[in-house]
Each structure stands twice: as structure tokens, then as C-alpha cells.
Design a protein around this motif. Structure first.
Motif, PDB file in Angstrom:
ATOM      1  N   LEU A  32       0.851  -1.187   0.000  1.00 23.49           N
ATOM      2  CA  LEU A  32       0.000   0.000   0.000  1.00 23.49           C
ATOM      3  C   LEU A  32       0.885   1.235   0.000  1.00 23.49           C
ATOM      4  CD1 LEU A  32      -2.733   1.535   0.427  1.00 23.49           C
ATOM      5  CD2 LEU A  32      -2.321   1.261   2.883  1.00 23.49           C
ATOM      6  N   LYS A  33       0.619   2.152  -0.911  1.00 21.90           N
ATOM      7  CA  LYS A  33       1.365   3.410  -0.984  1.00 21.90           C
ATOM      8  C   LYS A  33       0.365   4.556  -0.887  1.00 21.90           C
ATOM      9  CE  LYS A  33       5.123   5.771  -1.771  1.00 21.90           C
ATOM     10  NZ  LYS A  33       6.268   5.722  -0.933  1.00 21.90           N
ATOM     11  N   ILE A  34       0.632   5.507   0.018  1.00 20.46           N
ATOM     12  CA  ILE A  34      -0.240   6.657   0.206  1.00 20.46           C
ATOM     13  C   ILE A  34       0.539   7.924  -0.136  1.00 20.46           C
ATOM     14  CG2 ILE A  34      -1.683   7.935   1.829  1.00 20.46           C
ATOM     15  CD1 ILE A  34      -1.802   5.333   3.518  1.00 20.46           C
ATOM     16  N   VAL A  35      -0.069   8.752  -0.967  1.00 18.55           N
ATOM     17  CA  VAL A  35       0.530  10.032  -1.350  1.00 18.55           C
ATOM     18  C   VAL A  35      -0.484  11.122  -1.028  1.00 18.55           C
ATOM     19  CG1 VAL A  35       1.274  11.442  -3.298  1.00 18.55           C
ATOM     20  CG2 VAL A  35       2.016   9.087  -3.141  1.00 18.55           C
ATOM     21  N   GLY A  36      -0.001  12.210  -0.431  1.00 25.51           N
ATOM     22  CA  GLY A  36      -0.887  13.292  -0.046  1.00 25.51           C
ATOM     23  C   GLY A  36      -0.432  14.643  -0.565  1.00 25.51           C
ATOM     24  N   TYR A  37      -1.396  15.431  -1.011  1.00 31.27           N
ATOM     25  CA  TYR A  37      -1.129  16.797  -1.464  1.00 31.27           C
ATOM     26  C   TYR A  37      -1.520  17.762  -0.356  1.00 31.27           C
ATOM     27  CZ  TYR A  37      -1.891  21.289  -3.678  1.00 31.27           C
ATOM     28  OH  TYR A  37      -1.866  22.627  -3.973  1.00 31.27           O
ATOM     29  N   LEU A  86       5.897  20.790   4.548  1.00 29.72           N
ATOM     30  CA  LEU A  86       5.572  19.372   4.373  1.00 29.72           C
ATOM     31  C   LEU A  86       6.164  18.605   5.540  1.00 29.72           C
ATOM     32  CD1 LEU A  86       6.283  18.844   0.577  1.00 29.72           C
ATOM     33  CD2 LEU A  86       4.101  19.172   1.702  1.00 29.72           C
ATOM     34  N   GLU A  87       5.317  17.855   6.201  1.00 38.20           N
ATOM     35  CA  GLU A  87       5.807  17.054   7.310  1.00 38.20           C
ATOM     36  C   GLU A  87       6.322  15.725   6.794  1.00 38.20           C
ATOM     37  OE1 GLU A  87       1.505  15.419   8.726  1.00 38.20           O
ATOM     38  OE2 GLU A  87       1.987  17.525   9.019  1.00 38.20           O
ATOM     39  N   GLU A  88       7.212  15.152   7.538  1.00 39.07           N
ATOM     40  CA  GLU A  88       7.781  13.852   7.179  1.00 39.07           C
ATOM     41  C   GLU A  88       6.950  12.749   7.816  1.00 39.07           C
ATOM     42  OE1 GLU A  88      10.410  13.223   5.154  1.00 39.07           O
ATOM     43  OE2 GLU A  88      10.409  15.351   4.706  1.00 39.07           O
ATOM     44  N   ASP A  89       6.709  11.701   7.054  1.00 36.10           N
ATOM     45  CA  ASP A  89       5.957  10.555   7.539  1.00 36.10           C
ATOM     46  C   ASP A  89       6.498   9.330   6.815  1.00 36.10           C
ATOM     47  OD1 ASP A  89       4.006   8.566   8.083  1.00 36.10           O
ATOM     48  OD2 ASP A  89       2.511  10.118   8.431  1.00 36.10           O
ATOM     49  N   LYS A  90       6.692   8.250   7.544  1.00 32.80           N
ATOM     50  CA  LYS A  90       7.262   7.044   6.933  1.00 32.80           C
ATOM     51  C   LYS A  90       6.291   6.365   5.980  1.00 32.80           C
ATOM     52  CE  LYS A  90      10.313   6.187  10.786  1.00 32.80           C
ATOM     53  NZ  LYS A  90      10.657   5.350  11.914  1.00 32.80           N
ATOM     54  N   LYS A  91       4.992   6.482   6.243  1.00 31.18           N
ATOM     55  CA  LYS A  91       4.010   5.765   5.436  1.00 31.18           C
ATOM     56  C   LYS A  91       3.400   6.609   4.329  1.00 31.18           C
ATOM     57  CE  LYS A  91       2.863   2.628   9.113  1.00 31.18           C
ATOM     58  NZ  LYS A  91       1.897   1.805   9.741  1.00 31.18           N
ATOM     59  N   ILE A  92       3.502   7.936   4.450  1.00 29.92           N
ATOM     60  CA  ILE A  92       2.862   8.814   3.476  1.00 29.92           C
ATOM     61  C   ILE A  92       3.901   9.755   2.872  1.00 29.92           C
ATOM     62  CG2 ILE A  92       1.087  10.563   3.121  1.00 29.92           C
ATOM     63  CD1 ILE A  92      -0.353   9.447   5.562  1.00 29.92           C
ATOM     64  N   VAL A  93       3.855   9.905   1.555  1.00 34.27           N
ATOM     65  CA  VAL A  93       4.708  10.863   0.852  1.00 34.27           C
ATOM     66  C   VAL A  93       3.845  12.083   0.540  1.00 34.27           C
ATOM     67  CG1 VAL A  93       6.061  11.274  -1.226  1.00 34.27           C
ATOM     68  CG2 VAL A  93       6.077   9.010  -0.175  1.00 34.27           C
ATOM     69  N   TYR A  94       4.337  13.262   0.896  1.00 37.65           N
ATOM     70  CA  TYR A  94       3.591  14.493   0.668  1.00 37.65           C
ATOM     71  C   TYR A  94       4.236  15.315  -0.442  1.00 37.65           C
ATOM     72  CZ  TYR A  94       1.208  13.621   5.088  1.00 37.65           C
ATOM     73  OH  TYR A  94       0.467  13.071   6.094  1.00 37.65           O
ATOM     74  N   TYR A  95       3.408  16.109  -1.118  1.00 37.10           N
ATOM     75  CA  TYR A  95       3.912  17.088  -2.078  1.00 37.10           C
ATOM     76  C   TYR A  95       3.045  18.329  -2.000  1.00 37.10           C
ATOM     77  CZ  TYR A  95       0.164  15.827  -5.398  1.00 37.10           C
ATOM     78  OH  TYR A  95      -1.042  15.619  -6.007  1.00 37.10           O
TER      79      TYR A  95
END
Length: 171
Positions: free
Chosen positions: A62-67, A73-82
Motif C-alpha cells: 500500500l502506498k499513500i501520497v498526499g497533497y 511538508l511534514e515527514e511521515d514514513k508511510k505517506i509521501v507528501y507534495y
């Protein structure tokens, strides 16, 4: 101000180009799942993990990406933000993590956002996922399967998604 307008126009043109080249492909089973979210609003990460497990996808697939619209942008191991700064003036993606996300062949991409935003639509349209699922409020050209619920009613969305994936013999 002018550069921001140029960037938005370039992103719109990129979305149209990706949608024109979209090639629907068939798949036999669901092994990898990607979720694109509007992280400007609060969301429950556990409900996304629940969704993956109910669809039979292992958490590591499962890969989660958030805008996020805000600058930090906060760092999170499970979610990549842009954010907006992840795009160049020509409308191209500068963020390597998001570019990798776009290029990876996921079985299903869930566009879990209701507000039509260029930055979200760009990543959704550019993604090479085999099947794209989303809400009716978003540009209909992006999604292969449109679920008629709201992001607030995650249980209805999950039930409808499971029903249609079973009909399509994906799960």
C-alpha cells in the motif's frame, strides 16, 4: 503571479496530454494499491490501512501520497507528501518520490479526494495504475470507476469499491 498562472496552464496541458495517452489495460488480481489523498483536510490513516486489508492487499503493498496546500511538508514514513513547489514552471514534477509513484504500475489507484484540484488531478492522470477509482465530483476523464459516495462516508466507499472490484473479478 504571472509565473503561477503559467505553471497552472502548463499543469492543465500536462493533464490533457496524459489523459489522451491513457491506455486501459486488464488485470487479473489485486496485489498493489495506491491512494492519493488531499492531505489539506484531516483524514484517518487507519481507515486506509483497513481498506487495504479488506481488499486483500498487504500493508507493504500500500502506498499513500498526499497533497498539502500549505508550504510546510511534514515527514511521515508511510505517506509521501507534495505541494505546489513540487512542480516546475513548465508544469513538470520536480519531486523524485512523486515521480517514482507516478511511474510505478499499481494495480489500483484510489483518488480519495472530492475537490477538483489541478495538483491532485495531475498526479492521478499521470499515474500508470491499471485501474483508477474516484469520486463523481472529480474530472470524469481521470477515473475508470466512479463511486457515488462522499469522502466522509468511508464505509460506504469501501463497500461499493469491494462490490465493483468483485464484479470486475479483480478481488
Amino acid at each position: 503571479m504571472i509565473l503561477k498562472g503559467l505553471k497552472r496552464n502548463a499543469i492543465k496541458k500536462s493533464i490533457d496530454a496524459y489523459l489522451k495517452k491513457r491506455n486501459s489495460s486488464s488485470m487479473s488480481s489485486l496485489k498493489t494499491l495506491a491512494v492519493l489523498i488531499d492531505a489539506s483536510y484531516s483524514f484517518n490513516q487507519q481507515s486506509l490501512l483497513k481498506l487495504a486489508s479488506e481488499l486483500g492487499v498487504a500493508p507493504e503493498n500500500l502506498k499513500i501520497v498526499g497533497y498539502k496546500e500549505d508550504k510546510e511538508l511534514e515527514e511521515d514514513k508511510k505517506i509521501v507528501y507534495y505541494n505546489d513547489k513540487s512542480f516546475g514552471v513548465s508544469g513538470a514534477m520536480k519531486n523524485k518520490s512523486i515521480q517514482e509513484f507516478i511511474n510505478k504500475d499499481y494495480d489500483v489507484l484510489i483518488n480519495f479526494y472530492e475537490e477538483d484540484k489541478l495538483e491532485l488531478n495531475y498526479v492521478a492522470a499521470a499515474s500508470t495504475a491499471k485501474i483508477k477509482v474516484g469520486f463523481a465530483e472529480v474530472d470524469h476523464r481521470i477515473n475508470d470507476l466512479i463511486i457515488g459516495s462522499t469522502a466522509n462516508d468511508a464505509n460506504l466507499f469501501i463497500n461499493e469499491l469491494k462490490k465493483y472490484l468483485k464484479i470486475l473479478q479483480i478481488i
